[in-house]
Design a protein around this motif. Structure first.
Motif, short mmCIF file in Angstrom:
data_model
loop_
_atom_site.label_atom_id
_atom_site.label_comp_id
_atom_site.label_asym_id
_atom_site.label_seq_id
_atom_site.Cartn_x
_atom_site.Cartn_y
_atom_site.Cartn_z
N SER A 164 21.19 37.22 54.97
CA SER A 164 21.47 38.18 53.91
C SER A 164 22.70 39.00 54.28
O SER A 164 23.16 38.99 55.43
N ILE A 165 23.23 39.73 53.29
CA ILE A 165 24.41 40.55 53.54
C ILE A 165 24.13 41.59 54.63
O ILE A 165 24.97 41.83 55.51
N SER A 166 22.94 42.19 54.58
CA SER A 166 22.61 43.21 55.58
C SER A 166 22.47 42.60 56.97
O SER A 166 22.91 43.19 57.97
N GLU A 167 21.89 41.40 57.05
CA GLU A 167 21.75 40.72 58.34
C GLU A 167 23.12 40.35 58.91
O GLU A 167 23.36 40.49 60.12
N ILE A 168 24.01 39.91 58.04
CA ILE A 168 25.37 39.57 58.48
C ILE A 168 26.09 40.81 58.99
O ILE A 168 26.76 40.79 60.01
N GLY A 169 25.92 41.92 58.26
CA GLY A 169 26.55 43.16 58.68
C GLY A 169 26.10 43.59 60.07
O GLY A 169 26.91 44.01 60.90
N LEU A 170 24.79 43.46 60.33
CA LEU A 170 24.27 43.84 61.65
C LEU A 170 24.81 42.93 62.74
O LEU A 170 25.21 43.39 63.81
N SER A 171 24.85 41.63 62.47
CA SER A 171 25.31 40.69 63.49
C SER A 171 26.79 40.81 63.78
O SER A 171 27.24 40.56 64.90
N MET A 172 27.58 41.21 62.76
CA MET A 172 29.03 41.32 62.94
C MET A 172 29.47 42.75 63.17
O MET A 172 30.67 43.03 63.34
N VAL A 173 28.52 43.68 63.19
CA VAL A 173 28.78 45.10 63.38
C VAL A 173 29.78 45.60 62.33
O VAL A 173 30.79 46.23 62.64
N LEU A 174 29.51 45.25 61.09
CA LEU A 174 30.33 45.68 59.96
C LEU A 174 29.42 46.22 58.87
O LEU A 174 28.23 45.90 58.81
N SER A 175 29.96 47.06 58.00
CA SER A 175 29.16 47.64 56.94
C SER A 175 28.82 46.59 55.87
O SER A 175 29.52 45.58 55.73
N VAL A 176 27.75 46.87 55.12
CA VAL A 176 27.35 45.99 54.03
C VAL A 176 28.48 45.88 53.01
O VAL A 176 28.75 44.81 52.46
N LYS A 177 29.17 47.00 52.77
CA LYS A 177 30.28 47.01 51.82
C LYS A 177 31.39 46.06 52.27
O LYS A 177 31.96 45.31 51.46
N THR A 178 31.71 46.09 53.55
CA THR A 178 32.77 45.22 54.08
C THR A 178 32.38 43.76 53.97
O THR A 178 33.20 42.91 53.56
N ILE A 179 31.13 43.44 54.31
CA ILE A 179 30.66 42.06 54.20
C ILE A 179 30.70 41.60 52.75
O ILE A 179 31.12 40.48 52.45
N SER A 180 30.28 42.47 51.85
CA SER A 180 30.30 42.13 50.42
C SER A 180 31.72 41.87 49.93
O SER A 180 31.95 40.98 49.11
N THR A 181 32.67 42.64 50.46
CA THR A 181 34.07 42.45 50.07
C THR A 181 34.57 41.08 50.55
O THR A 181 35.24 40.36 49.81
N HIS A 182 34.23 40.73 51.79
CA HIS A 182 34.63 39.41 52.32
C HIS A 182 34.01 38.30 51.48
O HIS A 182 34.66 37.29 51.18
N ARG A 183 32.74 38.47 51.10
CA ARG A 183 32.05 37.47 50.28
C ARG A 183 32.74 37.31 48.93
O ARG A 183 33.00 36.18 48.47
N THR A 184 33.05 38.43 48.30
CA THR A 184 33.69 38.40 46.99
C THR A 184 35.04 37.71 47.04
O THR A 184 35.39 36.88 46.18
N ARG A 185 35.83 38.03 48.07
CA ARG A 185 37.15 37.42 48.21
C ARG A 185 37.03 35.93 48.47
O ARG A 185 37.82 35.13 47.95
N ALA A 186 36.05 35.55 49.29
CA ALA A 186 35.86 34.13 49.59
C ALA A 186 35.45 33.36 48.35
O ALA A 186 35.98 32.28 48.07
N LEU A 187 34.53 33.92 47.58
CA LEU A 187 34.11 33.27 46.34
C LEU A 187 35.29 33.08 45.40
O LEU A 187 35.44 32.04 44.76
N GLY A 188 36.12 34.12 45.30
CA GLY A 188 37.29 34.04 44.43
C GLY A 188 38.24 32.94 44.84
O GLY A 188 38.74 32.18 44.01
N LYS A 189 38.51 32.83 46.16
CA LYS A 189 39.43 31.81 46.66
C LYS A 189 38.87 30.40 46.45
O LYS A 189 39.63 29.45 46.27
#
Length: 209
Positions: A164-189
């Motif tokens: 999940s986004i929250s699990e990814i954030g914890l594993s990468m030590v990044l905020s949920v917002k940052t992970i969501s931004t990366h996901r959105t950009r990846a989907l767009g590309k």
């Protein structure tokens, strides 16, 4: 004497590599940088023998920095040293002109050996890179995921594995917002709109079994 420029956003890693090489009589860390811009400035002001470059650095990505180095000094040896072990990243690095690709999980002796042999001009290829080199004409030649940044690719692969986004954030030590931004950009590309489509894309393009 091999004079190395170490480019990595984490000072702990730069210190560790510097300490590792301090016992080697034929190599020395003569420059450090935490981002691509600083690395280029160092290359222009000092005659480094080699660059050890992380694929994920501040500012310009490691691959963008590699491209800039190749544009200015095409013969300067560059070793891409990264936390990513997948063949996708090795392929991107080798196609970009890296002389070798190593995981940061490699044994210290392996890192020293590759640095030394690249410095001698033998350009060794670790196991993962050797496999990828044979496939270079075929890997991702028309794949949209080649446009993803290393961080975006990392998020995508974790989503594909069911995190999940929250699990990814914890594993990468990044905020949920940052992970969501990366996901959105990846989907767009990739021209996708959902996690389900991400999984389908990953399977179709051989990113997962």
């Amino acid at each position: 004497m091999l004079e190395l420029l170490v480019v990595d956003e984490h000072s702990i890693f730069r210190i560790g590599l510097k300490r590792l090489l301090s016992d080697e009589p034929d190599m020395q860390v003569t420059g450090e940088a935490s981002d691509g811009a600083s690395a280029l400035l160092s290359i222009r002001s000092h005659a480094h023998s080699m660059v050890v470059l992380d694929i994920n650095v501040k500012g310009h990505s490691g691959l963008e920095t590699l491209a800039a180095i190749r544009a200015e000094q095409p013969r300067l040896p560059v070793i891409m040293l990264s936390m990513y072990e997948g063949e996708h990243y090795a392929a991107l690095a080798l196609r970009g002109g890296a002389n070798a690709y190593l995981s940061k999980n490699a044994e210290p002796e392996e890192i020293v050996r590759v640095i030394r042999e690249v410095g001698r001009g033998t350009y060794p290829l670790p196991s993962v890179a050797g496999t990828v080199l044979k496939q270079l004409p075929h890997i991702g030649s028309h794949s949209s995921h080649e446009r993803l940044t290393p961080r975006e690719m990392q998020v995508v692969m974790k989503i594909v594995k069911g995190q999940s986004i929250s699990e990814i954030g914890l594993s990468m030590v990044l905020s949920v917002k940052t992970i969501s931004t990366h996901r959105t950009r990846a989907l767009g590309k990739l021209g996708l709109t959902s996690n389900a489509q991400l999984v389908q894309y990953a399977v179709r393009n051989g990113l997962v079994d």
